[in-house]
Motif scaffolding. Structure first.
Motif, mmCIF file in Angstrom:
data_model
loop_
_atom_site.group_PDB
_atom_site.id
_atom_site.type_symbol
_atom_site.label_atom_id
_atom_site.label_comp_id
_atom_site.label_asym_id
_atom_site.label_seq_id
_atom_site.Cartn_x
_atom_site.Cartn_y
_atom_site.Cartn_z
ATOM 1 N N UNK A 166 0.734 -1.167 -0.172
ATOM 2 C CA UNK A 166 0.110 -0.124 -0.058
ATOM 3 C C UNK A 166 0.896 1.254 -0.072
ATOM 4 N N UNK A 167 2.036 1.016 0.718
ATOM 5 C CA UNK A 167 3.067 2.326 0.657
ATOM 6 C C UNK A 167 3.289 2.783 -0.678
ATOM 7 N N UNK A 168 3.188 4.019 -1.204
ATOM 8 C CA UNK A 168 3.748 4.290 -2.619
ATOM 9 C C UNK A 168 4.897 4.179 -2.935
ATOM 10 N N UNK A 169 5.832 4.582 -1.856
ATOM 11 C CA UNK A 169 7.345 4.243 -1.883
ATOM 12 C C UNK A 169 7.635 2.977 -2.252
ATOM 13 N N UNK A 170 7.007 2.043 -1.394
ATOM 14 C CA UNK A 170 7.409 0.518 -1.629
ATOM 15 C C UNK A 170 6.696 -0.085 -2.716
#
Length: 199
Positions: free
Chosen positions: A94-98
């Motif tokens: 869910x984390x955009x960077x990940x």
């Protein structure tokens, strides 16, 4: 629906972000292909200084991607290897960077597979006969349901898992790559092309 993992571990968001780095990917590839190595030897192969390779090795180790080989090296010299058991990328985070890191890693996986196939095409006819006979290219175009596709994927991964365990056991017994075992790459993809229809 969660994808079943046949690897020892699934990379979390922090591991994905750390691994998605060109130098770390290259170091991981070199350790995977050539076996245990030191920061100094890797630095020479990569035209880097050993301080830089040491830093990237520690970052990979922090997330369990690689480990120190016990019993190899003298004094403070450390030999590093890929951690047995493998890993999977898991479901999109869910984390955009990940999520961006995962995209980077998947694109690199496609690049690496292309490079490995090209390399075998170039050098395969010069390999020992037993390795030529043991190798193979395969592609199948099938008409399956999503349930049948998932079942087939799990069955194939189950076979690969048995051989991964055999490989890991051999790596524990002979960390320097002794014996008749070779570095074998297996590509397996299940791609439901056409599942997304243009409207």
């Amino acid at each position: 629906m969660q994808i079943k993992s046949f690897s020892a571990r699934t990379l979390d968001a922090n591991a994905l972000k750390s691994f998605a780095h060109p130098m770390r990917l290259r170091i991981y590839e070199l350790l995977d292909e050539n076996g245990p190595s030191t920061a100094t030897r890797l630095a020479a192969l990569l035209a880097q200084n050993s301080g830089a390779t040491s830093y990237h090795l520690r970052e990979l180790a922090k997330h369990g991607m690689i480990e120190v080989v016990r019993g190899m090296g003298r004094g403070k010299e450390k030999y590093w290897r890929v951690t047995p058991g493998g890993f999977s990328f898991g479901d999109p985070p869910a984390d955009p960077e990940a999520a961006g890191a995962l995209d980077y890693l998947l694109d690199d996986l496609v690049r690496q597979r292309g490079a490995e196939l090209s390399r075998w095409r170039q050098e395969g006819d010069r390999a020992p006969e037993e390795w030529i006979q043991a190798s193979g290219f395969g592609r199948r175009s099938l008409r399956l349901t999503a349930e049948e596709t998932a079942r087939m994927r799990d069955e194939v991964f189950g076979v690969l898992e048995r051989y991964r365990a055999l490989s890991d056991e051999r790596q524990e017994e002979h960390p320097e790559g002794e014996g008749q075992a070779g570095h074998v790459i297996v590509h397996f993809d299940v791609l439901p092309l056409g599942a997304v229809r243009d409207r």
